[in-house]
Design an enzyme around this catalytic site. Structure first.
Site, PDB file in Angstrom:
ATOM      1  N   ARG A  40       0.835  -0.986   0.011  1.00 51.07           N
ATOM      2  CA  ARG A  40       0.047  -0.007  -0.589  1.00 51.07           C
ATOM      3  C   ARG A  40       1.085   1.436  -0.028  1.00 51.07           C
ATOM      4  O   ARG A  40       0.518   2.080  -0.496  1.00 51.07           O
ATOM      5  CB  ARG A  40      -0.790  -0.245   0.860  1.00 51.07           C
ATOM      6  CG  ARG A  40      -2.247   1.050   1.693  1.00 51.07           C
ATOM      7  CD  ARG A  40      -3.893   1.062   2.248  1.00 51.07           C
ATOM      8  NE  ARG A  40      -2.020   0.778   3.539  1.00 51.07           N
ATOM      9  CZ  ARG A  40      -3.502   0.871   4.635  1.00 51.07           C
ATOM     10  NH1 ARG A  40      -4.247   0.670   4.666  1.00 51.07           N
ATOM     11  NH2 ARG A  40      -2.884   1.506   5.841  1.00 51.07           N
ATOM     12  N   GLU A  99     -16.134   6.280   5.409  1.00 49.87           N
ATOM     13  CA  GLU A  99     -15.594   5.467   6.652  1.00 49.87           C
ATOM     14  C   GLU A  99     -15.063   6.648   7.607  1.00 49.87           C
ATOM     15  O   GLU A  99     -16.423   7.526   7.665  1.00 49.87           O
ATOM     16  CB  GLU A  99     -13.567   5.601   6.105  1.00 49.87           C
ATOM     17  CG  GLU A  99     -13.088   6.532   5.667  1.00 49.87           C
ATOM     18  CD  GLU A  99     -11.969   5.995   5.066  1.00 49.87           C
ATOM     19  OE1 GLU A  99     -11.002   4.799   5.672  1.00 49.87           O
ATOM     20  OE2 GLU A  99     -11.215   6.952   4.260  1.00 49.87           O
ATOM     21  N   LYS A 120      -2.615   6.885   0.900  1.00 53.41           N
ATOM     22  CA  LYS A 120      -2.499   7.342   2.358  1.00 53.41           C
ATOM     23  C   LYS A 120      -1.488   8.397   2.274  1.00 53.41           C
ATOM     24  O   LYS A 120       0.113   8.228   2.637  1.00 53.41           O
ATOM     25  CB  LYS A 120      -2.111   6.094   2.779  1.00 53.41           C
ATOM     26  CG  LYS A 120      -2.497   6.167   4.358  1.00 53.41           C
ATOM     27  CD  LYS A 120      -2.620   4.808   5.129  1.00 53.41           C
ATOM     28  CE  LYS A 120      -2.205   4.501   6.973  1.00 53.41           C
ATOM     29  NZ  LYS A 120      -3.618   5.678   7.549  1.00 53.41           N
TER      30      LYS A 120
HETATM   31  N1  PXG Z   1      -9.573   5.332   7.077  1.00 53.89           N
HETATM   32  C1  PXG Z   1      -8.771   5.674   7.344  1.00 53.89           C
HETATM   33  C2  PXG Z   1      -8.520   7.159   6.843  1.00 53.89           C
HETATM   34  C3  PXG Z   1      -7.286   4.843   7.723  1.00 53.89           C
HETATM   35  O1  PXG Z   1      -6.628   6.448   8.183  1.00 53.89           O
HETATM   36  C4  PXG Z   1      -8.216   3.030   7.876  1.00 53.89           C
HETATM   37  C5  PXG Z   1      -9.131   3.767   7.551  1.00 53.89           C
HETATM   38  C6  PXG Z   1      -8.001   1.767   8.976  1.00 53.89           C
HETATM   39  O2  PXG Z   1      -6.383   0.786   8.059  1.00 53.89           O
HETATM   40  P1  PXG Z   1      -5.522  -0.064   8.557  1.00 53.89           P
HETATM   41  O3  PXG Z   1      -4.826  -0.346   6.935  1.00 53.89           O
HETATM   42  O4  PXG Z   1      -4.873   0.528   9.607  1.00 53.89           O
HETATM   43  O5  PXG Z   1      -6.630  -0.881   8.452  1.00 53.89           O
HETATM   44  C7  PXG Z   1      -6.944   4.272   8.409  1.00 53.89           C
HETATM   45  C8  PXG Z   1      -5.393   3.881   9.191  1.00 53.89           C
HETATM   46  C9  PXG Z   1      -3.105   6.553  13.728  1.00 53.89           C
HETATM   47  C10 PXG Z   1      -3.221   5.890  12.506  1.00 53.89           C
HETATM   48  O6  PXG Z   1      -2.400   7.156  14.479  1.00 53.89           O
HETATM   49  C11 PXG Z   1      -4.072   5.463  11.638  1.00 53.89           C
HETATM   50  C12 PXG Z   1      -4.742   4.881  10.702  1.00 53.89           C
HETATM   51  C13 PXG Z   1      -3.865   3.810  11.316  1.00 53.89           C
HETATM   52  C14 PXG Z   1      -2.969   3.856  12.581  1.00 53.89           C
HETATM   53  C15 PXG Z   1      -2.813   4.732  13.139  1.00 53.89           C
HETATM   54  O7  PXG Z   1      -3.706   7.747  13.277  1.00 53.89           O
HETATM   55  N2  PXG Z   1      -5.673   4.881   9.857  1.00 53.89           N
END
Ligand code: PXG
Length: 292
Positions: free
Chosen positions: A54, A186, A153
């Site tokens: 990713r 989301e 991301k």
């Molecule tokens: N949507 C968004 C916008 C994200 O940033 C997810 C969904 C979930 O994705 P994953 O791949 O983690 O299952 C995310 C993930 C943080 C932090 O430090 C943010 C995320 C992941 C880990 C830490 O705020 N976002």
């Protein structure tokens, strides 16, 4: 967080207090860069390959050429955990556009920076997992594929931060963000699932959401547990009338939701199917990872 924490920064491990980047880095000036949030459980980095893929896709979308192979980045990630003796924790992997001059153009940036932080993570308070979260829909819409595609991301999280602020000002921890067309996209850092009449639903990520890696793990769990699951667009109404709701994300893991927009979900307690996912998720993370 300990002061002895060592941060990987462009080829070196430096103490936390000395881990600094230039104020001319376009990651800071413009949010121009990409990142991953990764978990390590019991000495296994969860879904490392998926995170690195990713990261590569996010970088490709921004024409940010990474001069490191996937294997090199994987080694840096694992080394950063080893150096800090992190066997259970959280890894923040960042690639910034690098140092350039003022002005948007990435062409002034000669080389990207690679930063890896591996630290302990403060879990959400346990009560959210046993009692569930209460969340609301906020006015800020998730940026769509024709704007800043949510699949990237990137280091620019201001869209999500606006939504987070709106939720917090209303007295809630988390926000549901709708896409431009009004469908559920989301949450600010999590994907959304509901359960209705025994079937699990989640919006397709192709339009309004990040392709969450925890989301993908939940899809695999549904298959293993033979729980029917459909990826289809959801409206707020679909959530309001659902029997169960939960969120998934690397930081949040699998977290039950018991109220949305002042409507109780089910009987205001974490649902039975949600709890099955939660339980199985904790099982999977210990088996399905890259050993340090
Ligand atoms: N949507 C968004 C916008 C994200 O940033 C997810 C969904 C979930 O994705 P994953 O791949 O983690 O299952 C995310 C993930 C943080 C932090 O430090 C943010 C995320 C992941 C880990 C830490 O705020 N976002």
């Amino acid at each position: 967080m300990s002061d002895s924490l060592k941060i990987y920064l462009d080829g070196e491990f430096v103490p936390k207090s000395e881990a600094k980047i230039s104020v001319f880095d376009h990651g800071l000036l413009y949010g121009d860069g990409v990142f991953e949030g990764i978990r390590v459980y019991g000495g296994c980095v969860f879904k490392l390959e998926e995170h690195l893929e990713r990261l590569e896709y996010s970088a490709k979308a921004l024409i940010l050429k990474m001069p490191w192979s996937r294997q090199e980045i994987a080694e840096v990630v694992c080394d950063t955990c080893r150096v800090n003796d992190i066997r259970d924790g959280y890894i923040r992997l960042l690639v910034t556009r690098g140092v350039g001059s003022l002005g948007l153009s990435p062409r002034t940036c000669e080389k990207p920076s690679l930063i890896v932080i591996a630290d302990k993570i403060q879990l959400y308070p346990e009560k959210y997992y046993t009692e569930g979260l209460k969340i609301i829909t906020v006015p800020t819409r998730r940026s769509g594929p024709a704007m800043l595609p949510p699949m990237i991301k990137s280091l620019n999280y201001v869209n999500n931060i606006l939504a987070k602020i709106e939720a917090q000002h209303a007295g809630y921890e988390e926000a549901i963000m709708l896409d431009d067309a009004g469908y559920v996209a989301e949450c600010t850092g999590d994907n959304v699932f509901i359960v209705h009449k025994g079937t699990v639903y989640t919006p397709p990520p192709s339009t309004g959401a990040l392709k969450g890696i925890t989301r993908a793990a939940v899809l695999e769990i549904a298959e293993a547990l033979e729980i029917p699951l459909k990826e289809q667009p959801l409206t707020r109404y679909d959530i309001w009338v659902a029997e169960e709701c939960f969120l998934t994300g690397t930081a949040a893991e699998v977290i039950p939701v018991v109220e949305v927009d002042a409507r109780p979900i089910g009987d205001s307690k974490p649902g039975e199917i949600t709890n099955k996912f939660l339980e199985k998720f904790h099982d999977v993370v210990l088996k399905d990872g890259t050993m340090l």
